[in-house]
Design an enzyme around this catalytic site. Structure first.
Site, PDB file in Angstrom:
ATOM      1  N   MET A  30      25.365  35.326 -13.558  1.00 32.43           N
ATOM      2  CA  MET A  30      25.361  36.590 -14.306  1.00 32.43           C
ATOM      3  C   MET A  30      24.026  37.307 -14.083  1.00 32.43           C
ATOM      4  SD  MET A  30      27.698  36.036 -17.645  1.00 32.43           S
ATOM      5  CE  MET A  30      26.527  35.261 -18.720  1.00 32.43           C
ATOM      6  N   GLY A  36      16.435  27.884 -11.718  1.00 31.45           N
ATOM      7  CA  GLY A  36      17.656  27.084 -11.874  1.00 31.45           C
ATOM      8  C   GLY A  36      18.771  27.611 -10.978  1.00 31.45           C
ATOM      9  N   HIS A  37      18.947  28.949 -10.963  1.00 30.77           N
ATOM     10  CA  HIS A  37      19.968  29.537 -10.084  1.00 30.77           C
ATOM     11  C   HIS A  37      19.625  29.275  -8.611  1.00 30.77           C
ATOM     12  CE1 HIS A  37      20.308  32.481 -13.573  1.00 30.77           C
ATOM     13  NE2 HIS A  37      21.550  32.059 -13.441  1.00 30.77           N
ATOM     14  N   LYS A 149      23.308  21.941 -16.650  1.00 30.94           N
ATOM     15  CA  LYS A 149      22.818  22.389 -17.950  1.00 30.94           C
ATOM     16  C   LYS A 149      23.998  22.903 -18.797  1.00 30.94           C
ATOM     17  CE  LYS A 149      20.257  25.801 -20.336  1.00 30.94           C
ATOM     18  NZ  LYS A 149      21.253  26.880 -20.390  1.00 30.94           N
ATOM     19  N   ARG A 187      18.343  33.252 -21.006  1.00 28.39           N
ATOM     20  CA  ARG A 187      18.115  33.593 -22.418  1.00 28.39           C
ATOM     21  C   ARG A 187      16.724  33.186 -22.907  1.00 28.39           C
ATOM     22  NH1 ARG A 187      24.027  32.542 -22.868  1.00 28.39           N
ATOM     23  NH2 ARG A 187      24.924  34.552 -23.427  1.00 28.39           N
TER      24      ARG A 187
HETATM   25  O1  PAF Z   1      27.106  30.265 -15.975  1.00 31.57           O
HETATM   26  C1  PAF Z   1      27.236  31.505 -15.878  1.00 31.57           C
HETATM   27  O2  PAF Z   1      26.295  32.232 -15.589  1.00 31.57           O
HETATM   28  C2  PAF Z   1      28.596  32.135 -16.122  1.00 31.57           C
HETATM   29  O3  PAF Z   1      29.269  31.504 -17.152  1.00 31.57           O
HETATM   30  C3  PAF Z   1      29.464  32.223 -14.852  1.00 31.57           C
HETATM   31  C4  PAF Z   1      29.820  30.845 -14.324  1.00 31.57           C
HETATM   32  C5  PAF Z   1      28.742  33.014 -13.792  1.00 31.57           C
HETATM   33  C6  PAF Z   1      30.779  32.934 -15.174  1.00 31.57           C
HETATM   34  O4  PAF Z   1      30.557  34.222 -15.616  1.00 31.57           O
END
Ligand code: PAF
Length: 284
Positions: A30, A36-37, A149, A187
């Site tokens: 998102m 982490g991403h 997580k 967040r």
């Molecule tokens: O983990 C997230 O950021 C969201 O839940 C995802 C998997 C992108 C789905 O909108």
């Protein structure tokens, strides 16, 4: 790095990659990307020749009164980070592109969402399962990567893929933490400086549970009581749940077995944080 905004173009691009014999890894996000991403993306790159990510703040997984409107966004920063990590394609659709007005289908996993975060976020996992199923159909990955997580999310997606016979390998990647132990999350940016120290109570709870378990404590209530006292000894904290459960079904356990999931959700000020760990016999 290519940026694609329409479903049709993304589908055609993925199809062309597949016809060309390429393997595709996919990381849904998102946005507001953090380390982490990026770790999910690095894992994806190891498993396939091409890496696609999506950046889409999915409205259907936010409940009324949740933070959809305030959800942090940083498109320019996201694109730079994605580029630096070697992403091949960023899929960035609009909400109207993903959910045309006439759309009326939802994907629901029945039981797993009846636990943990699903209890205080009704409909959340229907929204997640629906958007992820759509993103899978659009990006056509061979492998898709999710963070441990969001343990329950990973469990729900794995279940959906199994139940709907989707031909996609789901990869779970360990939680990436700040140097002080706070699990990385978009967040975290909501936390005021004075709340930040209280946010560490989640990581401290994990350490405490590990120590108690290794010390021979098997009663879930005893461990949960200790964690509750620890969390509430920090200012600004309000507990949503502390759960000790079966890591597959997410059913609560009273007496800990060989492998158990500790999961917790704590509100620190206005920010809801989650964390988890597996408590396994024979492990540190
Ligand atoms: O983990 C997230 O950021 C969201 O839940 C995802 C998997 C992108 C789905 O909108």
């Amino acid at each position: 790095m290519e940026i694609i905004e329409t479903v049709q173009e993304m589908r055609q691009r993925s199809e062309a990659l597949r016809l060309d014999g390429q393997t595709i890894a996919f990381v849904p996000t998102m946005g507001f990307l953090h380390e982490g991403h990026l770790e999910l993306m690095r894992a994806g790159k190891k498993h396939a020749g091409k890496l696609i990510i999506s950046v889409f703040v999915n409205p259907t997984q936010f409940g009324p009164g949740e933070d959809l409107d305030q959800y942090p966004r940083d498109t320019e920063g996201d694109l730079e980070k994605a580029h630096n990590v070697g992403v091949d394609i960023v899929f960035m659709p609009s909400a109207a592109e993903m959910y045309p007005e006439e759309s009326e289908t939802r994907v629901r996993v029945e039981n797993l969402p009846r636990h943990l975060c699903g209890l205080s976020r009704p409909g959340h996992f229907d929204g997640v399962a629906t958007v992820v199923a759509k993103l899978f159909n659009i990006t056509k990955p061979h492998v898709a990567v999710f963070g441990q997580k969001d343990y329950q999310q990973l469990a729900v997606i794995s279940r959906m893929v199994m139940d709907l016979n989707m031909d996609i390998q789901i990869l779970g990647v360990p939680t990436v933490r700040e140097p002080d132990g706070l699990a990385m999350s978009s967040r975290n940016s909501y936390l005021r400086p004075e709340e930040r120290r209280s946010a560490l109570s989640l990581r401290k709870s994990i350490d405490l549970a590990g120590a108690l378990f290794r010390g021979g404590e098997k009663k879930a209530k005893a461990i949960k009581d200790e964690i509750q006292s620890l969390v509430l000894s920090h200012p600004f904290t309000e507990i949503d749940y502390i759960a000790l459960c079966d890591p597959v079904t997410l059913d609560d356990v009273e007496v800990l077995g060989h492998e158990n999931l500790l999961a917790l959700a704590v509100r620190v000020g206005k920010t809801r944080l989650i964390d988890n760990c597996l408590l396994r016999e024979g492990r540190d």
